[in-house]
Design an enzyme around this catalytic site. Structure first.
Site, PDB file in Angstrom:
ATOM      1  N   SER A   1      41.080  50.492  44.485  1.00  0.00           N
ATOM      2  CA  SER A   1      40.712  49.411  45.401  1.00  0.00           C
ATOM      3  C   SER A   1      39.773  48.442  44.695  1.00  0.00           C
ATOM      4  O   SER A   1      38.964  48.838  43.851  1.00  0.00           O
ATOM      5  CB  SER A   1      40.061  49.996  46.659  1.00  0.00           C
ATOM      6  OG  SER A   1      38.680  49.696  46.688  1.00  0.00           O
ATOM      7  N   LYS A   2      39.937  47.172  45.059  1.00  0.00           N
ATOM      8  CA  LYS A   2      39.138  46.136  44.401  1.00  0.00           C
ATOM      9  C   LYS A   2      37.666  46.294  44.713  1.00  0.00           C
ATOM     10  O   LYS A   2      36.818  45.911  43.925  1.00  0.00           O
ATOM     11  CB  LYS A   2      39.610  44.753  44.860  1.00  0.00           C
ATOM     12  CG  LYS A   2      40.959  44.417  44.312  1.00  0.00           C
ATOM     13  CD  LYS A   2      41.404  43.035  44.710  1.00  0.00           C
ATOM     14  CE  LYS A   2      42.846  42.853  44.265  1.00  0.00           C
ATOM     15  NZ  LYS A   2      43.460  41.673  44.803  1.00  0.00           N
ATOM     16  N   ARG A   3      37.377  46.836  45.857  1.00  0.00           N
ATOM     17  CA  ARG A   3      35.969  46.977  46.244  1.00  0.00           C
ATOM     18  C   ARG A   3      35.313  48.178  45.571  1.00  0.00           C
ATOM     19  O   ARG A   3      34.184  48.115  45.152  1.00  0.00           O
ATOM     20  CB  ARG A   3      35.848  47.107  47.766  1.00  0.00           C
ATOM     21  CG  ARG A   3      35.377  45.840  48.433  1.00  0.00           C
ATOM     22  CD  ARG A   3      35.648  45.839  49.914  1.00  0.00           C
ATOM     23  NE  ARG A   3      37.079  45.724  50.182  1.00  0.00           N
ATOM     24  CZ  ARG A   3      37.796  46.618  50.830  1.00  0.00           C
ATOM     25  NH1 ARG A   3      37.238  47.714  51.294  1.00  0.00           N
ATOM     26  NH2 ARG A   3      39.084  46.447  51.030  1.00  0.00           N
TER      27      ARG A   3
END
Ligand code: GLU
Length: 472
Positions: A237-239
């Site tokens: 995930s990008k986060r």
């Protein structure tokens, strides 16, 4: 003779290029290069609300950095609206779609009453609504039969048509949905192999129904690449995870190492040699050998592969590639040249290069706290060792200032300081810790003898004396 292979990477500019999209891009590129086919680029920028046009630059720049060059002008979907409108008109004229004025809420309420069935319930299927503002066009999916394809990664895949909802093709405002543009373009661009992430598996039957309804040719094959997961086996995930390709570049990863590592996610060469030049991967790569199960994006393995590629560089090339990472400019480049081979063998990333030679550039190198604690505070016979080293090195004249005689002098100092094993031989690995921290501020770096030789007599002695004072 089969037609030449044409593949495409089709990013939506709603995010920067990340390792997952890079993985799909690479699979396309490898297949094109191995078969002598064409690798095309299509920017899927029709979602005006979510697009960030500046991200297109990031995607193109990162593909270029990776060496995944494309063979024709990139196609921008935002410039092809008329083609999609024509395709949609064809669907309307052929009765493949019907119009629907249901609100999302109304569908939800009916679904709830029917026991929580998800998706669209076909309410407007036979209402014969005319097109009009606020009316979406939905695809009339067949109620019988199956829709499937040959997936080079997953084998034969098919879905029961009855399980496919009547999906929206044109929004209420007349704009085509992603899937229409995507399916139309693949056929229009003569794409033979659709290679993309596994998140598109579920929409592929709809894509195929659209291609058929438009009277276009289906691609020869699909390949849905495995999902990339983190250590906890969760989708990257990008986060949460480090996924930005630009960040990896900034952190000193080599593009060829990144390409090599990404290729290994879900795939391995038949001869088992994992770290190798990209040209060899091109020769060996087969989609049929890609494993469908999720692949672990392992940062440690990436670092290992990167270190191997750094070591494989010619020294001049290593110096040239390190140059942009040297914030201290020319003096740092000069210092690096004096210890190039030693540093090249020890770094995992190009960002680790400068910290290894800073001590040659800075007058008063910063002292790393953890190194000080480990080598000085917790070290054995530190004052004795520093005193003995100062005395032994003072006794060396400038002509004898070579790695070999420096090593001998420090070994003799260890004996003087009583840092010896049961046989009375110097324990150099223990003895050199305080010396290394004194001259460089750190407990890891290039080999100590070479470092001291390059640092020079005066600077070495003054740093040893300063540290001796600090130790008290
Ligand atoms: N634009 C889609 C995405 O970024 C890719 C669709 C495809 O490769 O077919 O997820």
């Amino acid at each position: 003779m089969t037609d030449p292979v044409r593949v495409r990477f089709a990013p939506s500019p709603t995010g920067y290029l990340h390792v997952g999209s890079g993985h799909s891009a690479l699979a396309n590129w490898l297949v094109a290069r191995r078969t002598g086919g064409s690798f095309l680029l299509r920017i899927e920028d029709t979602d005006v609300e979510r697009n960030r046009p500046e991200l297109v630059d990031n995607v193109l720049e990162m593909l270029e950095w990776l060496g995944l060059t494309w063979d024709e002008e990139p196609v921008y979907q935002s410039r092809r609206g008329e083609l999609y409108a024509d395709a949609a008109a064809k669907l309307v004229a052929g009765g493949a779609v019907y119009f629907c004025d249901c609100t999302g809420e109304a569908v939800q309420t009916r679904n709830k009453a029917a026991g929580g069935k998800p998706g669209y319930d076909g309410f407007c299927r036979d209402r014969g609504l005319e097109p009009g503002p606020g009316r979406a066009a939905r695809f009339r999916t067949p109620r019988e039969g199956r829709t499937g394809w040959t997936d080079l990664v997953r084998g034969e895949v098919s879905f029961a048509n009855a399980d496919l909802e009547d999906f929206v093709v044109l929004r209420g405002n007349g704009n085509p949905m992603f899937l229409l543009a995507n399916a139309f373009d693949d056929a229009d661009m003569g794409i033979t192999h659709v290679i993309r992430g596994e998140d598109h598996v579920n929409s592929t039957p709809k894509y195929l129904l659209l291609v058929d309804a438009l009277g276009l040719a289906r691609p020869t094959a699909f390949a849905h690449m495995p999902l990339l997961v983190n250590e906890q086996r969760k989708k990257l995930s990008k986060r949460r995870d480090d996924v930005s390709m630009a960040d990896y570049r900034a952190r000193g990863y080599l593009p060829e190492a990144m390409v090599n590592y990404l290729a290994l996610l879900g795939w391995g060469p038949a001869d088992g040699v994992e770290v190798r030049p990209v040209a060899e991967i091109v020769e060996q790569y087969r989609l049929e050998d890609v494993n469908a199960s999720p692949a672990f994006f392992d940062q440690k393995k990436l670092s290992f592969v990167n270190a191997e590629h750094i070591r494989a560089l010619a020294t001049d090339e290593f110096l040239a590639r390190s140059r942009p990472f040297l914030t201290r400019g020319e003096p740092a480049a000069h210092a690096l040249a004096s210890l190039a081979v030693e540093v090249q063998e020890r770094v995992r990333t190009l960002a680790e290069v400068e910290p290894m030679i800073e001590f040659l550039v800075d007058d008063d190198p910063a002292v790393d706290e953890a190194s000080w604690t480990k080598a000085i505070t917790k070290g054995k016979a530190v004052p004795e060792m520093l005193d003995a080293t100062i005395a032994r090195l003072e006794a060396l004249d400038l002509d004898a200032w070579t790695p070999e005689s420096i090593q001998e002098a420090v070994a003799a100092a260890a004996v003087d300081a009583g840092i010896v094993n049961a046989e009375g031989a110097p324990q150099l690995s223990k003895a050199q810790g305080p010396v290394r921290v004194a001259i460089s501020g750190r407990s890891v770096g290039p080999p100590l003898w070479e470092s001291i030789a390059v640092l020079g007599r005066d600077r070495t002695l003054s740093r040893l004396r300063a540290t001796r004072l600090r130790v008290g």
